[in-house]
Scaffold this motif. Structure first.
Motif, mmCIF file in Angstrom:
data_model
loop_
_atom_site.group_PDB
_atom_site.id
_atom_site.type_symbol
_atom_site.label_atom_id
_atom_site.label_comp_id
_atom_site.label_asym_id
_atom_site.label_seq_id
_atom_site.Cartn_x
_atom_site.Cartn_y
_atom_site.Cartn_z
ATOM 1 N N LEU A 20 44.803 25.082 8.725
ATOM 2 C CA LEU A 20 46.402 25.460 8.694
ATOM 3 C C LEU A 20 46.950 24.933 9.987
ATOM 4 C CD1 LEU A 20 46.280 29.032 7.102
ATOM 5 C CD2 LEU A 20 46.828 26.892 6.025
ATOM 6 N N THR A 21 47.947 24.147 10.093
ATOM 7 C CA THR A 21 48.582 23.562 11.325
ATOM 8 C C THR A 21 49.940 24.267 11.439
ATOM 9 O OG1 THR A 21 49.653 21.965 9.937
ATOM 10 C CG2 THR A 21 47.591 21.462 10.760
ATOM 11 N N CYS A 22 50.228 25.140 10.580
ATOM 12 C CA CYS A 22 51.410 25.953 10.854
ATOM 13 C C CYS A 22 51.254 27.508 11.400
ATOM 14 C CB CYS A 22 52.416 26.327 9.760
ATOM 15 S SG CYS A 22 53.004 24.816 8.774
ATOM 16 N N GLY A 23 50.557 27.239 12.550
ATOM 17 C CA GLY A 23 49.852 28.358 13.190
ATOM 18 C C GLY A 23 48.257 28.114 13.275
ATOM 19 N N TYR A 170 61.041 25.647 8.455
ATOM 20 C CA TYR A 170 59.774 25.910 7.923
ATOM 21 C C TYR A 170 58.918 24.557 8.245
ATOM 22 C CZ TYR A 170 61.830 29.659 5.350
ATOM 23 O OH TYR A 170 62.410 30.978 5.249
ATOM 24 N N CYS A 171 57.466 25.165 8.298
ATOM 25 C CA CYS A 171 56.346 24.079 8.130
ATOM 26 C C CYS A 171 55.507 24.378 7.004
ATOM 27 C CB CYS A 171 55.529 24.337 9.346
ATOM 28 S SG CYS A 171 53.909 23.424 9.516
ATOM 29 N N LEU A 172 55.369 23.107 6.174
ATOM 30 C CA LEU A 172 54.590 23.075 5.016
ATOM 31 C C LEU A 172 53.180 23.578 4.981
ATOM 32 C CD1 LEU A 172 55.134 22.989 1.928
ATOM 33 C CD2 LEU A 172 54.802 20.466 2.166
ATOM 34 N N ASP A 173 52.832 24.401 4.426
ATOM 35 C CA ASP A 173 51.117 24.919 4.162
ATOM 36 C C ASP A 173 51.099 24.520 2.728
ATOM 37 O OD1 ASP A 173 50.429 25.069 6.791
ATOM 38 O OD2 ASP A 173 50.513 27.274 6.626
ATOM 39 N N LEU A 174 50.393 23.429 2.193
ATOM 40 C CA LEU A 174 50.193 23.439 0.597
ATOM 41 C C LEU A 174 48.867 23.616 0.429
ATOM 42 C CD1 LEU A 174 51.088 22.160 -1.917
ATOM 43 C CD2 LEU A 174 50.558 19.953 -1.334
ATOM 44 N N THR A 175 48.548 24.343 -0.468
ATOM 45 C CA THR A 175 47.155 24.335 -1.185
ATOM 46 C C THR A 175 47.050 24.278 -2.438
ATOM 47 O OG1 THR A 175 46.698 26.366 0.723
ATOM 48 C CG2 THR A 175 45.422 26.286 -1.236
ATOM 49 N N PRO A 208 54.157 10.988 -1.488
ATOM 50 C CA PRO A 208 55.268 11.497 -0.643
ATOM 51 C C PRO A 208 54.820 11.389 0.547
ATOM 52 C CG PRO A 208 54.446 13.178 -1.752
ATOM 53 C CD PRO A 208 53.487 12.282 -2.312
ATOM 54 N N LYS A 209 55.814 11.438 1.587
ATOM 55 C CA LYS A 209 55.400 11.628 3.144
ATOM 56 C C LYS A 209 55.281 13.212 3.179
ATOM 57 C CE LYS A 209 55.010 7.507 3.876
ATOM 58 N NZ LYS A 209 53.682 6.785 3.834
ATOM 59 N N LEU A 210 54.366 13.751 3.711
ATOM 60 C CA LEU A 210 54.310 15.171 4.122
ATOM 61 C C LEU A 210 54.085 15.470 5.642
ATOM 62 C CD1 LEU A 210 52.115 16.465 1.016
ATOM 63 C CD2 LEU A 210 54.514 16.472 1.384
ATOM 64 N N ALA A 211 54.688 14.688 6.450
ATOM 65 C CA ALA A 211 54.526 14.557 7.881
ATOM 66 C C ALA A 211 54.675 16.068 8.290
ATOM 67 C CB ALA A 211 55.416 13.662 8.564
ATOM 68 N N GLY A 212 53.792 16.452 9.072
ATOM 69 C CA GLY A 212 53.772 17.824 9.858
ATOM 70 C C GLY A 212 53.104 18.891 8.876
ATOM 71 N N ALA A 213 52.800 18.477 7.546
ATOM 72 C CA ALA A 213 52.093 19.560 6.907
ATOM 73 C C ALA A 213 50.807 19.895 6.833
ATOM 74 C CB ALA A 213 52.571 19.293 5.249
ATOM 75 N N SER A 214 50.167 20.948 6.638
ATOM 76 C CA SER A 214 48.649 21.195 6.138
ATOM 77 C C SER A 214 48.473 21.102 4.885
ATOM 78 C CB SER A 214 48.643 22.531 6.774
ATOM 79 O OG SER A 214 47.178 22.979 6.423
#
Length: 263
Positions: A20-23, A170-175, A208-214
């Motif tokens: 997880l990169t958002c934290g 918000y920072c995207l955390d995708l699972t 898609p581009k998901l820059a900054g996401a986990s």
């Protein structure tokens, strides 16, 4: 004594939380649930709370009570972290297209309270409410979905669109929870793929581009009946890792096991 399955589950849990990169990753605390949440809060970034998007593959190949239970445990852990970090949570099930989806939960998990501890004490009740809604909606949603395959690339696109619509900082955390086999447009289960073959296939779909996401894709090769050869699972891992990397996400992890809650 840990069984082989529980050891794999522990490894998966560590991998998912560590990516997880958002934290930062969560570490257990000897001070009980409140103490653990206090430790977790220290890893949150108030300037970029998590937009946690959980997408669950609803096709029949991974439809079993055991897999469903594992998924629910993992969703609960994600919901807890989202609530502690005052984020936003969306949980869906999907199958063959971007239209073949159903929302199980969608809402902000920002706790009220005048103090830090007052807010954290509301987390267990909030997570319990989320999970009651998710669990009650899960089976009917899965039954209503078409079973002609899984379009995982479409789910990446939906995540990008959702993050844009959500707005804010918000920072995207995708699972994504999926066995990975029934990906529309490419047959990933016919035979074992080398890393090079899998990566070439992963270059084909538009992403898609998901820059900054986990981004975490978990459960690869985990099916309701039988177990595929390890070489087949390794091909899946290579494919989804490369597919994610093409989105330019900050963190990409593809694993074969679910996180099944051991704390």
């Amino acid at each position: 004594m840990f069984t082989q399955d529980s050891k794999r589950a522990l490894t998966a849990a560590a991998l998912i939380l560590a990516t997880l990169t958002c934290g930062c990753a969560f570490e257990s605390s000897p001070r009980g649930e409140l103490g653990a949440d206090q430790d977790l809060l220290k890893t949150c970034d108030p300037a970029a709370p998590p937009a946690s998007f959980v997408q669950i593959d609803g096709t029949g190949s991974s439809n079993s009570d055991a897999i469903a239970a594992e998924r629910m445990t993992a969703v609960e852990a994600i919901a807890r972290r989202t609530a502690v970090c005052s984020g936003y949570l969306r949980v869906t099930v999907f199958s063959s297209s971007s239209a073949a989806t159903a929302v199980l939960f969608d809402g902000a998990l920002k706790m009220d309270g005048a103090t830090e501890n007052a807010r954290l004490k509301r987390v267990p009740e909030a997570v319990s409410d989320v999970m009651n809604k998710v669990r009650s909606a899960y089976a009917p949603a899965v039954q209503a979905l078409p079973q002609s395959g899984s379009d995982i690339t479409a789910q990446l696109r939906l995540a990008a669109e959702w993050k844009q619509q959500l707005g804010g900082n918000y920072c995207l955390d995708l699972t994504v929870f999926s066995d990975g086999f029934q990906n529309i447009g490419v047959d990933l289960g016919a035979r074992a793929l080398s890393r090079q073959e899998a990566e070439r296939l992963a270059e084909q779909p538009a992403v898609p581009k998901l820059a900054g996401a986990s981004v975490v894709v978990a459960g690869l090769g985990r099916v309701a009946e039988g177990a595929p050869p390890s070489a087949v699972v390794e091909g899946l891992v290579s494919y989804y890792t490369k597919l994610c990397q093409r989105t330019e996400a900050s963190s990409c992890t593809a694993v074969s096991d679910y996180a099944t809650a051991t704390r």
